[in-house]
Design an enzyme around this catalytic site. Sequence first.
Site, PDB file in Angstrom:
ATOM      1  N   ASP A 115       0.822  -1.209   0.000  1.00 19.67           N
ATOM      2  CA  ASP A 115       0.000   0.000   0.000  1.00 19.67           C
ATOM      3  C   ASP A 115       0.864   1.271   0.000  1.00 19.67           C
ATOM      4  O   ASP A 115       1.849   1.352   0.732  1.00 19.67           O
ATOM      5  CB  ASP A 115      -0.867  -0.034   1.272  1.00 19.67           C
ATOM      6  CG  ASP A 115      -1.962   1.008   1.276  1.00 19.67           C
ATOM      7  OD1 ASP A 115      -2.818   0.965   0.385  1.00 19.67           O
ATOM      8  OD2 ASP A 115      -1.972   1.865   2.182  1.00 19.67           O
ATOM      9  N   GLU A 173      14.380 -15.577  -0.133  1.00 18.86           N
ATOM     10  CA  GLU A 173      14.780 -16.660   0.785  1.00 18.86           C
ATOM     11  C   GLU A 173      13.738 -17.778   0.784  1.00 18.86           C
ATOM     12  O   GLU A 173      13.987 -18.878   1.243  1.00 18.86           O
ATOM     13  CB  GLU A 173      14.876 -16.122   2.214  1.00 18.86           C
ATOM     14  CG  GLU A 173      16.113 -15.306   2.503  1.00 18.86           C
ATOM     15  CD  GLU A 173      16.072 -14.791   3.934  1.00 18.86           C
ATOM     16  OE1 GLU A 173      15.508 -15.476   4.805  1.00 18.86           O
ATOM     17  OE2 GLU A 173      16.591 -13.693   4.145  1.00 18.86           O
TER      18      GLU A 173
HETATM   19  C1  NOJ Z   1      -4.526   2.884  -0.869  1.00 18.01           C
HETATM   20  C2  NOJ Z   1      -5.652   1.940  -0.605  1.00 18.01           C
HETATM   21  O1  NOJ Z   1      -5.950   1.237  -1.774  1.00 18.01           O
HETATM   22  C3  NOJ Z   1      -6.816   2.767  -0.115  1.00 18.01           C
HETATM   23  O2  NOJ Z   1      -8.001   2.040  -0.057  1.00 18.01           O
HETATM   24  C4  NOJ Z   1      -6.442   3.352   1.226  1.00 18.01           C
HETATM   25  O3  NOJ Z   1      -7.470   4.209   1.671  1.00 18.01           O
HETATM   26  C5  NOJ Z   1      -5.143   4.135   1.141  1.00 18.01           C
HETATM   27  N1  NOJ Z   1      -4.130   3.469   0.376  1.00 18.01           N
HETATM   28  C6  NOJ Z   1      -4.585   4.373   2.522  1.00 18.01           C
HETATM   29  O4  NOJ Z   1      -4.097   3.180   3.066  1.00 18.01           O
END
Ligand code: NOJ
Length: 598
Positions: free
Chosen positions: A252, A304
């Site tokens: 993310d 790994e």
């Molecule tokens: C990207 C994620 O896909 C989204 O749903 C989220 O709100 C933001 N990052 C923050 O984590």
Amino acid sequence: MHNGNASTFRDFIVMMERMSQTEELPTATPHEIHARFQDPTHESSTSAEWWRRSVIYQIYPRSFRDTTSNGIGDLPGITAELHHVADLGVDAVWLSPFFASPQKDAGYDVSDYRAVDPIFGNLQDFDDLITEANRLEVKILVDLVPNHCSDEHALFRQALVSPKGSAAREFFIFRDGRGEDGQLPPNNWLSHFGGSAWTRITEPDGTKGQYYLHLFDSSQPDFNWDNPAVGDEFESVLRFWLDRGAGGFRVDVAHALVKAPGLPDWNGRADGADSPGYPFADAPMFGQSAVHDVYRRWRAVCEEYDGERVLCAEANVHPIEAMADWVRPDEMHQSFNFPFLHTGWDGKALKAIITRSLKAFDAVGAPTTWVLSNHDVPRHATRLGAVAPSPRDGDGLGPDDIQPDLHLGLARARAATLFMLGLPGGAYLYQGEELGLGDNTMLDPEYRQDPSFARTNGERLGRDGCRVPLPWDSSSASLGFSDSEASWLPQPQEWASLTREAQTADPHSTLNFYKEALRLRSAHQLGLGDLNWLEDTNTSSLLGFENSEILVVLNLGTEPVVLPAGEVLLASSSSALDAATSALLNPNSAVWISLHHA
Ligand code: NOJ
């Protein structure tokens, strides 16, 4: 022959007869496609690693399948229905976060990275899911959220009760405020969800204190990646899930972990989109070079383990050439191609971004990926059915907005999917697109849970519309999503006819169309193929390329086009081709033609 307003071959014939009776001679001929190609844009890959040609299906756990009748999907629901996903012919599933979380941002606010949130089940449920996935030969990718956690995470709680300058605060980005009494935030950064990116805390002694940084909601404090202890903690989290059998991670906000020294002011946009004088490349919170060391370390950890465990970046980086830095040989394996997703119904623009993407990723030896829908954007069946420009950039539609044309949206969505699945590289699918689902565009404010809705006083509707629970069958009021009628977001009425059960029985359904497209994609190894653009499709209304002796044509215009000879392998719908000869491709349609059998 000019075809005027003809929409099917039959209309076309009728019109031609009428014209000849009145001795009115046609003035133009429909565009005829010739199988002539430009120089190769991308040469086939010689490497057989699975992630170079993968199809990865995103499951949004809270909306997949509920087995506890509380209206929220769970891990046992995924295990029970995973065979349907495997049946589609995908290689892996990416699960959006299911970790312990107060759910202020639907799980992207993690309070314990090593625990399953009770609403989704427990660790045993995860292990059971891995067992079933192994049986079905589908990999399970976990969503790792390393930029920020939840304000209920033990480390953040500890930071709040620890003094300024303490080791506990060093896990996060705490700063004193500006102004005489520190009443102004440390800098002018904005949150992605609206408002300031800083929140002031009350110190343990009750005085007004420091601020902490949160690029997203105030409940999502950013980690301090300059602190080596943060890196060690995440390596341990990575190993925790790899040891349990995870096939890898979707990472993310993979471009934001490291911030520029001194946290300088930034007058550009919070989401990094270029604005005059503020190019993305200068943003102090994105794309700092030290972030790449994090992924080099993670790549080494993945290597790994056996079974080609992978890392996929959600790196909202542009231009696309810069995004390729996330997938250099010693970093991640894949990166989502958001510029492709955000390119509209325009052949020229699509050709440009596809060409640039392939070149950029070829240059670092990585596959390009393609994606049309996910849990953060209106589904492509909704986007492509828009009859008016969206009033809100990137957010969903609501009851007060002009509603999309569902019929047009579905036709274009299927065509766009067929086109996408013909491209070399990896593809991502979002749960429900194989059923042709669009958003719920009629959600009332009481249902809105996306933090951006509250943080902007409803100015941005948020992303709830694309996160609605799936329709499985007609066994319950929630269309089989739950045994009860509960569904955390209401399903649109038209979904009653779009259930998986109904579509399984219908040979022309979107579901069976996806299955066939994925089967052919795999049989012809299109993911590992090469790409040669057709010479004569350089317009906004028509696009075509050849990959592994298959011609892929997308008609984005308003007139049918004449196809070259060849065996039609698959068309985007039963009305994509003229009924009589299959020689014309109708508007809003796509087709795969085998040139081998021409
Ligand atoms: C990207 C994620 O896909 C989204 O749903 C989220 O709100 C933001 N990052 C923050 O984590």
